[in-house]
Design an enzyme around this catalytic site. Structure first.
Site, mmCIF file in Angstrom:
data_model
loop_
_atom_site.group_PDB
_atom_site.id
_atom_site.type_symbol
_atom_site.label_atom_id
_atom_site.label_comp_id
_atom_site.label_asym_id
_atom_site.label_seq_id
_atom_site.Cartn_x
_atom_site.Cartn_y
_atom_site.Cartn_z
ATOM 1 N N LYS A 93 -10.110 -4.616 -11.884
ATOM 2 C CA LYS A 93 -9.461 -5.875 -11.467
ATOM 3 C C LYS A 93 -7.988 -5.880 -11.846
ATOM 4 O O LYS A 93 -7.519 -6.741 -12.589
ATOM 5 C CB LYS A 93 -10.184 -7.093 -12.027
HETATM 6 O O1 6AU Z 1 -25.266 -8.758 -12.568
HETATM 7 P P1 6AU Z 1 -24.397 -9.072 -13.765
HETATM 8 O O2 6AU Z 1 -24.088 -10.540 -13.878
HETATM 9 O O3 6AU Z 1 -24.903 -8.483 -15.029
HETATM 10 O O4 6AU Z 1 -23.009 -8.284 -13.503
HETATM 11 C C1 6AU Z 1 -22.125 -8.599 -12.456
HETATM 12 C C2 6AU Z 1 -21.014 -7.581 -12.383
HETATM 13 C C3 6AU Z 1 -20.108 -7.535 -13.609
HETATM 14 C C4 6AU Z 1 -18.876 -8.326 -13.195
HETATM 15 O O5 6AU Z 1 -17.698 -7.819 -13.793
HETATM 16 C C5 6AU Z 1 -18.823 -8.137 -11.676
HETATM 17 O O6 6AU Z 1 -20.167 -7.895 -11.260
HETATM 18 N N1 6AU Z 1 -18.284 -9.280 -10.904
HETATM 19 C C6 6AU Z 1 -17.225 -9.118 -9.973
HETATM 20 C C7 6AU Z 1 -16.757 -7.846 -9.466
HETATM 21 C C8 6AU Z 1 -17.642 -6.815 -9.057
HETATM 22 O O7 6AU Z 1 -15.602 -7.677 -9.180
HETATM 23 C C9 6AU Z 1 -16.627 -10.229 -9.389
HETATM 24 C C10 6AU Z 1 -17.202 -11.510 -9.561
HETATM 25 O O8 6AU Z 1 -16.755 -12.487 -8.971
HETATM 26 N N2 6AU Z 1 -18.290 -11.616 -10.383
HETATM 27 C C11 6AU Z 1 -18.851 -10.543 -11.030
HETATM 28 O O9 6AU Z 1 -19.851 -10.736 -11.718
HETATM 29 O O10 6AU Z 1 -19.779 -6.178 -13.852
#
Ligand code: 6AU
Length: 271
Positions: A93
């Site tokens: 990011k």
């Molecule tokens: O399924 P989780 O909640 O354990 O993990 C979600 C993953 C984490 C966050 O850094 C990422 O997705 N993420 C992102 C990304 C991919 O950019 C954006 C967002 O809006 N929300 C989010 O959770 O590694």
């Protein structure tokens, strides 16, 4: 219409080489699952990547959360990616001025550009952030044809400041910079016109019966079911982190999510 098109058909329309490559990989391997390996030790992340490798199209990392990152991590993860045929996304990011992100992308301990096929980028600084990342690649051994980014247009967490107008400006940025942009991180498909742009959607978790296990994590994350994100939100690639890493058997969990997500995709394109 974009959402009714198969990944193969969209690869044909894509003008970004990494987007075309990922869409073809998904079609061939029959998976639209990205696993987020948010664990603290390098060995645990590498073990996870190897275990879930057969079921994923992308493995997503946060290397700045590792307790023991070393220069061997990138090459080792690349070996595993090659064995199982998936792409690596470092979810950095980036969010600074062009010159700073150029340093952060190519230099420092992490040398992200050397091993990550894909990175995530905030739209906040505007087009200059893309110029910075591209200029870094020009001085690096990596080339534009095998590197790309996903623009974070909308966040999954409660009360995120990614408003509708921010989201729409981020989409415009993605559209105009297909030289380096393969897709967007978003919670819905609205405003993504180009069939080549891939929608990556995090905030995905399911119970064993396919219903949401829990709709939040106590720290603002908001979860939807695999079916919901693909059929109602337009996810092309769904990101599952703790749904896999906290399961007793991560390979089995990845297979479970892969099956649900792929079935939902087939249903979407066949309607
Ligand atoms: O399924 P989780 O909640 O354990 O993990 C979600 C993953 C984490 C966050 O850094 C990422 O997705 N993420 C992102 C990304 C991919 O950019 C954006 C967002 O809006 N929300 C989010 O959770 O590694």
């Amino acid at each position: 219409e974009r959402l009714k098109m198969t990944f193969d058909a969209r690869a044909e329309k894509s003008t970004n080489m990494m987007s075309a490559r990922l869409l073809r990989l998904m079609a061939t391997k029959r998976t639209n699952l990205c696993v987020a390996g948010d664990l603290r030790s390098s060995a645990a992340v590498l073990r996870l990547a190897d275990a879930v490798g057969p079921y994923i199209c992308v493995f997503k990392t946060h290397v700045d959360a590792l307790d023991d990152f070393s220069g061997q991590f990138g090459p080792q993860l690349c070996e595993i990616a090659k064995t199982h045929n998936f792409l690596i996304m470092e979810d950095r990011k980036f969010g600074d001025i062009g010159n700073t992100v150029s340093l952060q992308y190519g230099a420092g301990n992490f040398s992200v550009a050397a091993w990550a096929d894909l990175v995530t980028v905030h739209a906040l600084p505007g087009p200059g952030i893309i110029d910075g990342l591209v200029s870094c690649l020009e001085t690096h051994r990596a080339h534009l044809k095998d590197r790309a980014c996903f623009i974070v247009a909308e966040m999954s967490c409660k009360d995120a400041l990614t408003t509708a107008s921010y989201r729409s400006e981020a989409m415009k940025l993605a559209e105009t910079r297909v030289d380096f942009v393969a897709g967007v991180v978003s919670q819905s498909a609205s405003g993504i016109p180009s069939p080549g742009l891939i929608q990556l959607t995090p905030g995905v978790r399911a119970g064993v019966n396919g219903t949401p296990q829990s709709d939040s994590d106590g720290l603002g994350q908001q979860y939807n079911s695999p079916r919901h994100v693909v059929l109602e939100r337009g996810a092309d690639v769904a990101v599952v982190g703790r749904g896999v890493t906290e399961a007793p058997d991560s390979a089995e969990a990845a297979k479970f999510y892969r099956d649900l997500l792929w079935e939902a995709y087939l249903e979407r394109v066949s309607e």
